[in-house]
Design a protein around this motif. Structure first.
Motif, PDB file in Angstrom:
ATOM      1  N   ARG A   1     -14.181 -14.259  34.418  1.00 40.79           N
ATOM      2  CA  ARG A   1     -13.508 -15.381  33.782  1.00 40.79           C
ATOM      3  C   ARG A   1     -12.462 -14.811  32.853  1.00 40.79           C
ATOM      4  O   ARG A   1     -12.706 -14.625  31.677  1.00 40.79           O
ATOM      5  CB  ARG A   1     -14.488 -16.211  32.966  1.00 40.79           C
TER       6      ARG A   1
ATOM      7  N   ASP B   1     -15.224 -15.524  39.658  1.00 38.65           N
ATOM      8  CA  ASP B   1     -16.288 -16.366  39.159  1.00 38.65           C
ATOM      9  C   ASP B   1     -17.021 -15.606  38.079  1.00 38.65           C
ATOM     10  O   ASP B   1     -17.395 -16.114  37.055  1.00 38.65           O
ATOM     11  CB  ASP B   1     -17.214 -16.691  40.315  1.00 38.65           C
TER      12      ASP B   1
ATOM     13  N   SER C   1     -14.399 -28.435  44.908  1.00 42.50           N
ATOM     14  CA  SER C   1     -14.937 -28.452  43.548  1.00 42.50           C
ATOM     15  C   SER C   1     -15.298 -29.884  43.135  1.00 42.50           C
ATOM     16  O   SER C   1     -14.418 -30.724  42.950  1.00 42.50           O
ATOM     17  CB  SER C   1     -13.847 -27.870  42.633  1.00 42.50           C
TER      18      SER C   1
ATOM     19  N   THR D   1     -18.707 -25.665  42.595  1.00 39.71           N
ATOM     20  CA  THR D   1     -17.620 -25.149  43.440  1.00 39.71           C
ATOM     21  C   THR D   1     -18.254 -24.619  44.732  1.00 39.71           C
ATOM     22  O   THR D   1     -18.868 -23.561  44.756  1.00 39.71           O
ATOM     23  CB  THR D   1     -16.804 -24.038  42.750  1.00 39.71           C
TER      24      THR D   1
ATOM     25  N   LEU E   1     -10.455 -34.430  35.615  1.00 36.99           N
ATOM     26  CA  LEU E   1     -11.425 -34.507  36.709  1.00 36.99           C
ATOM     27  C   LEU E   1     -12.561 -35.454  36.322  1.00 36.99           C
ATOM     28  O   LEU E   1     -13.487 -35.067  35.602  1.00 36.99           O
ATOM     29  CB  LEU E   1     -11.986 -33.113  37.032  1.00 36.99           C
TER      30      LEU E   1
HETATM   31  O1  AKG Z   1     -15.322 -26.336  36.170  1.00 42.73           O
HETATM   32  C1  AKG Z   1     -14.357 -26.329  36.904  1.00 42.73           C
HETATM   33  O2  AKG Z   1     -13.772 -27.354  37.284  1.00 42.73           O
HETATM   34  C2  AKG Z   1     -13.785 -25.012  37.365  1.00 42.73           C
HETATM   35  C3  AKG Z   1     -14.807 -23.984  37.614  1.00 42.73           C
HETATM   36  C4  AKG Z   1     -14.223 -22.725  38.108  1.00 42.73           C
HETATM   37  O3  AKG Z   1     -13.070 -22.451  37.941  1.00 42.73           O
HETATM   38  C5  AKG Z   1     -15.043 -21.756  38.849  1.00 42.73           C
HETATM   39  O4  AKG Z   1     -16.230 -21.970  39.071  1.00 42.73           O
HETATM   40  O5  AKG Z   1     -14.502 -20.725  39.262  1.00 42.73           O
END
Ligand code: AKG
Ligand code: FE2
Length: 506
Positions: free
Chosen positions: A453, A450, A296, A392, A344
């Protein structure tokens, strides 16, 4: 009797009836085993009275449910451990050292994963209920989380090129949607999906489902993204190797692929401003397989990525599962071990290792409310302004292509979920109807992908659709894999073919 097992309608959908019967009988065996789990735990507790139920359960799991062997393992740990004191006097008998926070050092990270084939120590939670621990240092992150982080990952000009390539794209991104009970809800951030070629994009659009629907927006990877993908690939494989060396016995997790990680798909997320976020979720396993690794990459504004352990569900017996009390208990339970926050920064690569998706949830908190100190907000980035872009990189495994995934009869491939919330079935996997709503969310405990959510309700907006007409068929079957995470039937078929080829070659 496990309500999850007994409530489900079972359908036979595969052509191999023998396999299906085997699955059902495996379920039945499992039910029988489940009846005595409490007794087994009580027995172990009577010897190791200061040891937590989680540790005892862990010992049982790693010893295939055998009390005798679990007892042996616990005693061996105790007598050969640093203190060599008798069980009753040593609460952390599974090898927890008295290091400041945790049971493992950066060079020897512990696996707290119920899937590993070897006994291991169980970490004492680093965080406390309701508390958030902030970790920035890569060594701390490697030691205390299922992730590793590489700061300043790309040469800075390349990171900027990538940002400049993606920023214009984000204006055409759309909100990710997911199912929360009977509603489709929108994640408060936007995203798009990229694959290696136009042909792959076509295949994705026609046969890969996310939360019951195909994606209409699948794009071909862009030139800089593609260049970066090869750098991510090499770094991630190096990190996997390092991580593996630190697992008990230096062996990979059970069901984790032993093969090199080759990214061939990527979700690109955009968080525009401090308020945008993604709720608590796990990533969908269906096409990644068990214990996937995800690379990521973060660009632009620094944001807070949070993780928390998935803990077994509280006992809701006698409560209305939708009632206020059940909801209060569930949300209290979800935070039982607190959270770890990983900031991050621009140009950082976070590697989510094989133990992450099945054991932990993750989210990106709104910076306006979730930042350290309450209202920290964000610091604009010189190129991205208020935006954070996150890629990701994922490896969609051939063994998990839709053609290999069970079809429940609804005409769409099933979805793969791990069962981590229910003690009785901890560590198992299930294929279930994709178009299924709330019954399965409650039952399996784990949802999220993904496309799914699955986050804190307050963080998402309810959208138009009610799914009354799409409740799903109730199908489920336990997913069985060989040690490398290949679906058992496919693994057997491959072995048969290999044997046949071997014979014919003689
Ligand atoms: O934005 C992020 O760091 C996480 C994104 C995420 O969890 C995903 O794409 O599944
Ligand atoms: Fe995710």
């Amino acid at each position: 009797m496990d309500a999850f097992v007994s409530r489900k309608r079972r359908k036979i959908s595969t052509s191999d009836e023998h396999e299906v019967n085997a699955t059902i009988s495996a379920q039945n065996n499992h039910e029988a085993e489940e009846q005595s789990t409490d007794e087994k735990l009580a027995l172990l507790s009577s010897v190791f009275e200061n040891t937590s139920q989680e540790m005892l359960l862990e010992a049982l799991l790693t010893n295939d449910g055998s009390v005798e062997r679990a007892l042996d393992a616990l005693l061996t740990r105790t007598s050969t451990g640093p203190s060599a004191s008798p069980p009753r006097k040593t609460p952390n008998v599974l090898g927890i050292q008295s290091s400041l926070n945790f049971s493992r050092s950066p060079s020897k990270p512990d696996s707290d994963d119920p899937f590993t084939s070897t006994p291991k120590s169980v970490p004492r939670p680093l965080t406390k209920k309701g508390k958030t621990l902030y970790l920035y240092n890569p060594a701390d992150i490697a030691a205390h989380t299922p992730c590793t982080i590489l700061h300043n990952f790309l040469p800075s000009h390349l990171a900027n090129d990538l940002l400049n390539e993606l920023l214009p794209e984000t204006s055409t991104f759309t909100s990710a949607t997911f199912r929360l009970f009977d509603n489709i809800v929108k994640s408060p951030h936007t995203a798009s999906f990229y694959v290696n070629s136009l042909a792959d994009a076509q295949t994705q659009k026609s046969s890969y489902l996310y939360n019951g629907s195909t994606l209409s927006d699948v794009r071909e990877i862009l030139p800089v993204m593609r260049r970066v993908s090869t750098l991510v690939e090499s770094a991630v494989n190096t990190e996997i190797t390092k991580r593996r060396a630190s697992y008990p016995g230096g062996v990979k997790l059970r069901y984790q692929s032993p093969n090199p990680w080759i990214p061939n798909a990527a979700f690109v997320n955009c968080y525009d401003g401090a308020a945008q976020s993604v709720g608590w979720h796990t990533d969908q396993l269906s096409y990644l397989g068990p214990h996937p690794t995800i690379g990521s990459l973060s660009l632009g504004v620094q944001r807070e990525f949070r993780i928390r352990r998935i803990v077994p569900s509280p006992d809701l017996d006698g409560l209305d599962p939708d009632g206020a009390e059940a909801r209060r208990l569930k949300s209290e339970n979800a935070d039982a071990q607190g959270q770890i926050s990983l900031p991050l920064p621009h140009n950082s690569l976070l590697v989510m290792h094989g133990e992450m998706q099945e054991g932990w949830k993750h989210c990106v908190v709104p910076a306006s409310t979730g930042g350290k100190g309450g209202g920290a907000g964000i610091t604009p980035h010189s190129i991205a302004g208020n935006k954070r872009i996150n890629i990701t990189y994922r490896w969609y495994r051939e063994e998990f292509a839709p053609k290999y995934i069970p079809d429940c009869g609804c005409g769409v491939p099933c979805v793969l979920k791990s069962v981590m919330r229910r003690r009785e079935t901890l560590g198992r996997y299930v294929w279930m109807c994709q178009t299924q709503g709330r019954v399965n969310e409650e039952s399996s405990g784990e949802a999220g992908s993904d496309g799914v959510r699955k986050g804190d309700k307050a963080e998402e907006q309810k959208v138009e659709t009610k799914l009354d007409d799409k409740k799903g068929c109730g199908y489920f079957e336990w997913a069985e894999f060989d040690d490398d995470g290949v679906p058992m039937w496919l693994s057997k078929a491959r072995k048969k073919e290999e044997a046949a080829n071997g014979t014919s070659g003689k």
